[in-house]
Design an enzyme around this catalytic site. Structure first.
Site, PDB file in Angstrom:
ATOM      1  N   ASP A   1      -9.446  -2.124  -8.110  1.00 45.75           N
ATOM      2  CA  ASP A   1      -8.529  -1.906  -9.228  1.00 45.75           C
ATOM      3  C   ASP A   1      -7.184  -1.477  -8.642  1.00 45.75           C
ATOM      4  O   ASP A   1      -7.032  -0.350  -8.176  1.00 45.75           O
ATOM      5  CB  ASP A   1      -9.084  -0.826 -10.151  1.00 45.75           C
TER       6      ASP A   1
ATOM      7  N   LYS B   1      -5.497   7.119 -12.394  1.00 46.98           N
ATOM      8  CA  LYS B   1      -4.402   6.183 -12.082  1.00 46.98           C
ATOM      9  C   LYS B   1      -3.033   6.842 -12.124  1.00 46.98           C
ATOM     10  O   LYS B   1      -2.032   6.208 -12.449  1.00 46.98           O
ATOM     11  CB  LYS B   1      -4.487   4.960 -12.987  1.00 46.98           C
TER      12      LYS B   1
ATOM     13  N   GLU C   1       4.973  -9.724   1.350  1.00 50.52           N
ATOM     14  CA  GLU C   1       6.000  -9.044   2.136  1.00 50.52           C
ATOM     15  C   GLU C   1       5.913  -9.460   3.591  1.00 50.52           C
ATOM     16  O   GLU C   1       4.966  -9.104   4.307  1.00 50.52           O
ATOM     17  CB  GLU C   1       5.852  -7.522   2.034  1.00 50.52           C
TER      18      GLU C   1
ATOM     19  N   HIS D   1      12.409  -7.103  10.059  1.00 42.76           N
ATOM     20  CA  HIS D   1      12.479  -7.722   8.722  1.00 42.76           C
ATOM     21  C   HIS D   1      13.391  -8.936   8.727  1.00 42.76           C
ATOM     22  O   HIS D   1      13.127  -9.925   8.037  1.00 42.76           O
ATOM     23  CB  HIS D   1      12.949  -6.681   7.696  1.00 42.76           C
TER      24      HIS D   1
END
Length: 395
Positions: free
Chosen positions: A296, A222, A92, A387
């Site tokens: 993770d 998670k 990004e 951006h």
């Protein structure tokens, strides 16, 4: 498109050495034969496949994610002290630049203070009984037998310690949360093994009849959840700073009172949307750091939870903080020892034993810097332009 018109595809595996050059080449040949990809880039890497058992199956290559350096970030922590370069793995555009901008503001304001408030990892068995009264009796027995239960759990691990068993009763069920400290490992597998041993001891020694499931979905592994935000999963860490009004105006092109007003509006929006945090984009920096350092990545679901708090002081300065209540990180085990991931941890002096709280503090400081940068860009109406300038890679 894959050719499935003949026999079903079967991924080649070797019983003797599935990480050998021969086994890897066979899988790549399968891809070349049945798809439009030759894996020229996926198959090009410096990683030693013999280091991968326990990290990946059916290995064919690597996903190369660009890594940029943000910072330095100045941290005044209990465990992290000084300036740190922060590796962020992302595709990004503007992300690294934005975090660096926030880090410069905080550095010029004297640095970010960080504090680890809590440290625990859970497995959450649910125990089933014939009636609510039987579940109540077991609840009392569980409290009375904590020490031998802890001994059974801790016999499976050299670093895990059972510190508490929380209880939540409903109907004829008792939901529990076995809370552990896990050293420098994230500890999900460790706590699973330890809790299974504890439950086996319970079943063998409890005088009544009971049934259990090792995980009753109350650890919310998670998955973001209120229970983990209130009771901690992983590290609970705070990053805070007081920003001089003149410095904010000079570097961010916005006044502290406007930042404060935007915070109030954002608070209401977060409440209305029932999100897991009232900040701007905590998942951005956390995900980029997780990819770079071998965490993770699925744990971002929990780790991105954030409590943001700000206060406009009488002199116009702005106190602001983030609390990450369920930050799950490791500096040992899992993917942290792989070649590039270890190098990124070493950039911050966070690889190996005794470094996990230091890493947690650096991550929290990074998140705070990112919150300030994006929040300022939105209020100053610079967000879209940034951006356009840095985040477009097509003509």
């Amino acid at each position: 498109m894959p050719d499935l018109s003949t026999s079903p595809l079967k991924i080649p595996r070797s019983r003797d050495d599935d990480y050998s050059a021969t086994a890897i080449a066979a899988r790549r040949e399968l891809v070349r034969t049945h798809t439009q990809s030759a894996l020229d880039h996926v198959g090009s890497h410096s990683l030693d496949p013999t280091t991968l058992p326990g990290n990946i199956e059916n290995f064919v290559g690597v996903a190369q994610v660009p890594i940029g350096l943000a910072g330095p970030v100045l941290v005044n922590g209990e465990h992290a002290q000084g300036e740190f370069l922060v590796p962020l793995a992302t595709t990004e555009g503007t992300l690294v630049a934005s975090y660096s901008r926030g880090m410069k503001l905080c550095r010029d304001a004297g640095g970010i203070t960080t504090t680890v408030l809590d440290d625990r990892m859970q497995r959450a068995p649910v125990f089933s009984f014939g009636s609510a009264r039987e579940a109540k009796a077991f609840s009392t027995w569980l409290e009375e037998n904590f020490e031998p239960i802890a001994a059974a759990a801790e016999a499976t691990t050299s670093s895990g310690k059972l510190v508490e068993i929380q209880q939540f009763s409903v109907s004829k069920l008792l939901y529990t949360r076995f809370n552990y400290t896990t050293g420098d490992a994230a500890g999900q597998n460790m706590t699973g093994k330890a809790t299974f041993a504890a439950c086996a001891w319970i079943k063998q020694n409890y005088p009544g009849e009971l049934h259990f499931l090792l995980e009753g979905q109350f650890a919310t592994d998670k998955k973001t959840s209120v229970v983990n935000m209130l009771h901690t999963r992983g590290k609970r860490v705070v990053a805070e700073i007081t920003l001089p009004a003149a410095l904010v105006e000079e570097q961010m092109n916005v006044s502290t009172d406007k930042l404060w007003a935007a915070r109030l509006r954002g608070q209401l929006g977060a409440v209305m949307s029932v999100t897991n945090n009232n900040g701007n984009h905590s998942a951005n920096g956390i995900t980029a750091l997780f990819i770079a350092t071998g965490q993770d990545v699925a744990n971002v679901a929990e780790s991105s939870a954030l409590y943001g708090f700000s206060e406009l002081l009488p002199n116009g300065d702005l106190y602001t903080s983030v609390t990450l209540p369920s930050l799950i990180v490791a500096t040992y085990g899992g993917g942290t020892g792989l070649a590039t991931q270890r190098e990124c941890l070493e950039i911050m002096d966070c690889y190996g034993a005794g470094k996990v709280h230091k890493l947690a503090e650096i991550i929290a400081a990074t998140v705070l810097a990112g919150e300030l940068s994006l929040g300022s860009a939105v209020v100053a109406e610079e967000w879209v332009q940034a951006h356009d300038d840095l985040g477009r890679n097509r003509p």
